[in-house]
Design an enzyme around this catalytic site. Structure first.
Site, PDB file in Angstrom:
ATOM      1  N   ARG A  12       0.822  -1.210   0.000  1.00 39.51           N
ATOM      2  CA  ARG A  12       0.000   0.000   0.000  1.00 39.51           C
ATOM      3  C   ARG A  12       0.858   1.261   0.000  1.00 39.51           C
ATOM      4  O   ARG A  12       0.603   2.205  -0.748  1.00 39.51           O
ATOM      5  CB  ARG A  12      -0.945  -0.009   1.211  1.00 39.51           C
ATOM      6  CG  ARG A  12      -2.061  -1.041   1.115  1.00 39.51           C
ATOM      7  CD  ARG A  12      -3.030  -0.896   2.277  1.00 39.51           C
ATOM      8  NE  ARG A  12      -2.378  -1.164   3.558  1.00 39.51           N
ATOM      9  CZ  ARG A  12      -2.340  -2.341   4.152  1.00 39.51           C
ATOM     10  NH1 ARG A  12      -2.900  -3.384   3.568  1.00 39.51           N
ATOM     11  NH2 ARG A  12      -1.751  -2.501   5.322  1.00 39.51           N
ATOM     12  N   MET A  13       1.867   1.299   0.869  1.00 42.83           N
ATOM     13  CA  MET A  13       2.749   2.459   0.913  1.00 42.83           C
ATOM     14  C   MET A  13       3.751   2.434  -0.233  1.00 42.83           C
ATOM     15  O   MET A  13       4.080   3.473  -0.815  1.00 42.83           O
ATOM     16  CB  MET A  13       3.473   2.517   2.253  1.00 42.83           C
ATOM     17  CG  MET A  13       2.613   2.993   3.401  1.00 42.83           C
ATOM     18  SD  MET A  13       2.053   4.706   3.199  1.00 42.83           S
ATOM     19  CE  MET A  13       3.627   5.574   3.228  1.00 42.83           C
ATOM     20  N   ALA A 106      11.578   6.315  10.526  1.00 45.64           N
ATOM     21  CA  ALA A 106      10.575   7.306  10.920  1.00 45.64           C
ATOM     22  C   ALA A 106       9.322   6.625  11.450  1.00 45.64           C
ATOM     23  O   ALA A 106       8.729   5.804  10.743  1.00 45.64           O
ATOM     24  CB  ALA A 106      10.201   8.191   9.735  1.00 45.64           C
ATOM     25  N   PRO A 107       8.916   6.938  12.670  1.00 43.43           N
ATOM     26  CA  PRO A 107       7.625   6.435  13.147  1.00 43.43           C
ATOM     27  C   PRO A 107       6.472   6.929  12.282  1.00 43.43           C
ATOM     28  O   PRO A 107       5.441   6.271  12.179  1.00 43.43           O
ATOM     29  CB  PRO A 107       7.532   7.003  14.569  1.00 43.43           C
ATOM     30  CG  PRO A 107       8.955   7.249  14.974  1.00 43.43           C
ATOM     31  CD  PRO A 107       9.650   7.683  13.710  1.00 43.43           C
ATOM     32  N   PHE A 109       5.786   9.672   8.610  1.00 46.91           N
ATOM     33  CA  PHE A 109       6.308  10.604   7.611  1.00 46.91           C
ATOM     34  C   PHE A 109       5.377  11.785   7.356  1.00 46.91           C
ATOM     35  O   PHE A 109       5.719  12.680   6.586  1.00 46.91           O
ATOM     36  CB  PHE A 109       6.565   9.876   6.285  1.00 46.91           C
ATOM     37  CG  PHE A 109       7.815   9.053   6.290  1.00 46.91           C
ATOM     38  CD1 PHE A 109       9.048   9.636   6.063  1.00 46.91           C
ATOM     39  CD2 PHE A 109       7.762   7.691   6.531  1.00 46.91           C
ATOM     40  CE1 PHE A 109      10.208   8.877   6.064  1.00 46.91           C
ATOM     41  CE2 PHE A 109       8.912   6.915   6.527  1.00 46.91           C
ATOM     42  CZ  PHE A 109      10.142   7.514   6.301  1.00 46.91           C
ATOM     43  N   HIS A 136      -6.656   3.861  13.285  1.00 46.10           N
ATOM     44  CA  HIS A 136      -6.182   3.437  11.976  1.00 46.10           C
ATOM     45  C   HIS A 136      -7.177   2.504  11.294  1.00 46.10           C
ATOM     46  O   HIS A 136      -8.114   2.001  11.920  1.00 46.10           O
ATOM     47  CB  HIS A 136      -4.830   2.730  12.095  1.00 46.10           C
ATOM     48  CG  HIS A 136      -3.675   3.650  12.318  1.00 46.10           C
ATOM     49  ND1 HIS A 136      -3.352   4.145  13.566  1.00 46.10           N
ATOM     50  CD2 HIS A 136      -2.761   4.172  11.455  1.00 46.10           C
ATOM     51  CE1 HIS A 136      -2.281   4.930  13.455  1.00 46.10           C
ATOM     52  NE2 HIS A 136      -1.909   4.964  12.195  1.00 46.10           N
ATOM     53  N   LYS A 140      -4.140  -2.538   9.414  1.00 50.80           N
ATOM     54  CA  LYS A 140      -2.835  -2.253  10.015  1.00 50.80           C
ATOM     55  C   LYS A 140      -2.446  -3.413  10.929  1.00 50.80           C
ATOM     56  O   LYS A 140      -3.259  -3.879  11.729  1.00 50.80           O
ATOM     57  CB  LYS A 140      -2.879  -0.945  10.809  1.00 50.80           C
ATOM     58  CG  LYS A 140      -1.536  -0.522  11.394  1.00 50.80           C
ATOM     59  CD  LYS A 140      -1.626   0.866  12.014  1.00 50.80           C
ATOM     60  CE  LYS A 140      -0.324   1.265  12.698  1.00 50.80           C
ATOM     61  NZ  LYS A 140       0.836   1.262  11.784  1.00 50.80           N
ATOM     62  N   THR A 147       3.945   5.426  15.840  1.00 47.41           N
ATOM     63  CA  THR A 147       3.830   6.859  16.108  1.00 47.41           C
ATOM     64  C   THR A 147       3.329   7.109  17.522  1.00 47.41           C
ATOM     65  O   THR A 147       3.861   7.955  18.248  1.00 47.41           O
ATOM     66  CB  THR A 147       2.872   7.511  15.095  1.00 47.41           C
ATOM     67  OG1 THR A 147       3.363   7.290  13.777  1.00 47.41           O
ATOM     68  CG2 THR A 147       2.756   9.005  15.346  1.00 47.41           C
TER      69      THR A 147
END
Length: 251
Positions: A12-13, A106-107, A109, A136, A140, A147
């Site tokens: 997805r990302m 990075a927790p 972006f 979320h 997930k 985060t």
């Protein structure tokens, strides 16, 4: 042009990262790899920076392999523990370029989420109570989010530095309803169809409440932060392991 390889390119990302790299004027896509592909295809000859967006169960091994290849890595996968981070630091120290290797994790972006986290650490010392709620989409895989854990750690550190007592809580039995406790801060996770990525930080004193909220409605909101990290690693980011996009913002 910065040559960027993407690991997890069909996720997805990853799909958004590939599109962002192709659309940016100063980056070009080198390799787009996914599950089952050989990461040793990625070398310093064909890649300047790797962006890794996979799942927590494989991310550590991916990063260790990429360090072994001597390429710099931007990591967006969550689920990083102190033990995993220690392995990354050890791999850098014992890798092919210990003096210049760059790894960035990075927790989150999203610029809004990074700023919310920053504001929360500034507000923490002024309030008796603090809790974190993250919300979320139901696909997930980890809860609470990286985060939210990062935010809770930051709040706890700020409270400790200010000499505050533990947050008040007279609960004796909760059956798990009070959420996970991270450094003394309760963190709650919601998984709901229709959501993307959201976080609320609640602060309270007698007679008042402060709410800090960040909402990412679409994954495109993460791409400016991803590209910023890529550019920094290709440029003046320090060698070693860096955690958090706040290090690349003028905060």
């Amino acid at each position: 042009m910065i040559k960027v390889s993407v690991v997890g390119a069909k996720g997805r990302m990853g799909l958004h990262v590939v599109e962002a790299v192709n659309n940016a004027e100063d980056t070009q896509l080198a390799l787009a790899l996914d599950a089952g592909d050989d990461l040793t295809q990625i070398t310093t000859d064909n890649t300047d920076v790797v962006v890794e967006f996979t799942v927590p169960s494989v991310s550590l091994n991916n990063v260790l392999t990429l360090i072994g290849q001597g390429v710099d890595v931007v990591v967006g996968t969550t689920g990083w523990t102190d033990e995993k981070l220690a392995q990354v630091k050890s791999a850098i120290a014992n890798g092919p370029k210990p003096e210049t290797q760059k790894v960035f994790i990075a927790p989150n972006f999203a610029i809004s989420a990074v700023l919310a986290d920053y504001f929360a650490t500034k507000a923490a010392k002024y309030f008796e109570s603090a809790e974190v709620i993250e919300l979320h989409h139901p696909t997930k895989v980890d809860a609470p989010s990286g985060t939210a854990i990062h935010t809770a750690h930051g709040i706890a550190e700020a409270r400790k530095a200010a000499g505050l007592a533990p947050v008040p809580d007279a609960t004796e039995t909760d059956g798990g309803s009070r959420g996970q406790v991270v450094d003394g801060i309760h963190v709650h996770a919601v998984r709901l169809r229709g959501l993307n990525a959201h976080e609320e930080v609640l602060f309270g004193n007698a007679g008042e409440q402060l709410t800090i909220r960040a909402d990412s409605f679409d994954r495109t909101s993460f791409m400016p932060g991803v590209l910023l990290a890529v550019r920094k690693l290709a440029g003046d980011a320090p060698a070693g392991l860096t955690i958090g996009l706040d290090h690349f913002l003028d905060l």
